[in-house]
Design an enzyme around this catalytic site. Structure first.
Site, short mmCIF file in Angstrom:
data_model
loop_
_atom_site.label_atom_id
_atom_site.label_comp_id
_atom_site.label_asym_id
_atom_site.label_seq_id
_atom_site.Cartn_x
_atom_site.Cartn_y
_atom_site.Cartn_z
CB SER A 152 -0.89 0.01 1.26
OG SER A 152 -1.55 1.26 1.41
CE1 TYR A 165 -4.08 -2.11 5.42
CE2 TYR A 165 -3.25 0.10 4.99
CZ TYR A 165 -3.75 -1.10 4.53
OH TYR A 165 -3.93 -1.29 3.18
CE LYS A 169 -1.88 -3.91 3.18
NZ LYS A 169 -2.12 -5.08 2.29
#
Length: 262
Positions: A152, A165, A169
């Site tokens: 991401s 998160y 990534k």
């Protein structure tokens, strides 16, 4: 064009969003077999069935589909994915490690269970399936394949409600770099795709805020949010022989969001 002609493509988290778009694009580009992992609840079961039907109609049954349900955070699921793929097709040429979650949460009050779950799905799950498929790619004849980790833009920048998160990534980018080194001798290429803001279920609630949605759109230089098929095209490139000398790379696909500082 048939950039993936005669290739067997495995995709995790394939029932919706980016994974689904990658499955459709792979079939369009001539993949003869798809190993499609999905979560396995009633909703994703229905989604996968509709995806199978779409691919059947589109390819006139020239692309065979094998569905494999399971919790990607469980290492046994990755073993089942490989087993089902090899039993059906004899080999795996491409892995798209796509399954992931992003439950937005405030850092200071975030329950540790959210951190654990996000890490388990996004990072642990990716590690398990990459390792399992890489072992198959090493042992098959001809040896080799292409592994693509869906990271991401959040691997490069922070987010107030993504403190759990973004590290997962960034971890996927790092894992693809190291796997490129570890697996190159087996003719296995490993690369990461870093999507920007793509309109999918993962951020549906966040983008329901009209003010935030418009702000995000204005931040891109192309003036729009990404769609799942915007990621599928770059995936096909990295999976194909057009990218036969590309490994350890990161491809940012964000409509110019990252560069638009001013």
């Amino acid at each position: 064009m048939t950039l993936l002609e005669n290739k067997i493509v495995c995709i995790t988290g394939s029932s919706r969003g980016i994974g689904r778009a990658c499955a459709v694009e792979s079939a369009k580009h001539g993949a003869t077999g798809l190993i499609l992992h999905y979560f396995g609840d009633q909703e994703t079961e229905a989604e996968l069935q509709s995806l199978k039907e779409e691919i059947y109609v589109m390819t006139h049954n020239h692309c065979q589909v094998v569905g494999v349900p399971g919790e990607i955070a469980d290492s046994e699921t990755s073993q089942k994915i490989v087993k089902a793929g090899v039993e059906a097709f004899g080999r795996i040429d491409v892995l798209v490690s796509n399954a992931g979650i992003c439950p937005f949460a405030e850092f200071l009050t975030m329950p540790h269970a959210i951190w654990e779950r996000t890490r388990q799905v996004n990072l642990d799950g990716s590690f398990y399936v990459v390792q399992a498929v890489a072992n198959q790619m090493k042992s098959q004849v001809p040896q080799g394949g292409s592994i693509i980790g869906l990271a991401s833009i959040s691997a490069l920048v922070g987010g107030e409600f993504q403190c759990h998160y973004t590290p997962t990534k960034a971890g996927i980018v790092s894992m693809m770099q190291s796997c490129a080194i570890a697996l190159g001798k087996y003719n296995i290429r490993c690369n990461a795709i870093l999507p920007g803001t793509i309109a999918t279920d993962i951020n549906k609630e966040d983008l329901a805020n009209e003010e935030k949605r418009e702000y995000t759109i204005k931040r891109t230089v192309l003036g729009r949010l990404g769609a799942p098929d915007d990621i599928a095209g770059p995936m096909v490139f990295l999976a194909s022989d057009l990218a036969k000398y590309v490994t350890g790379a990161q491809l940012l696909v964000d409509g110019g969001l990252f560069v638009n500082l001013q």
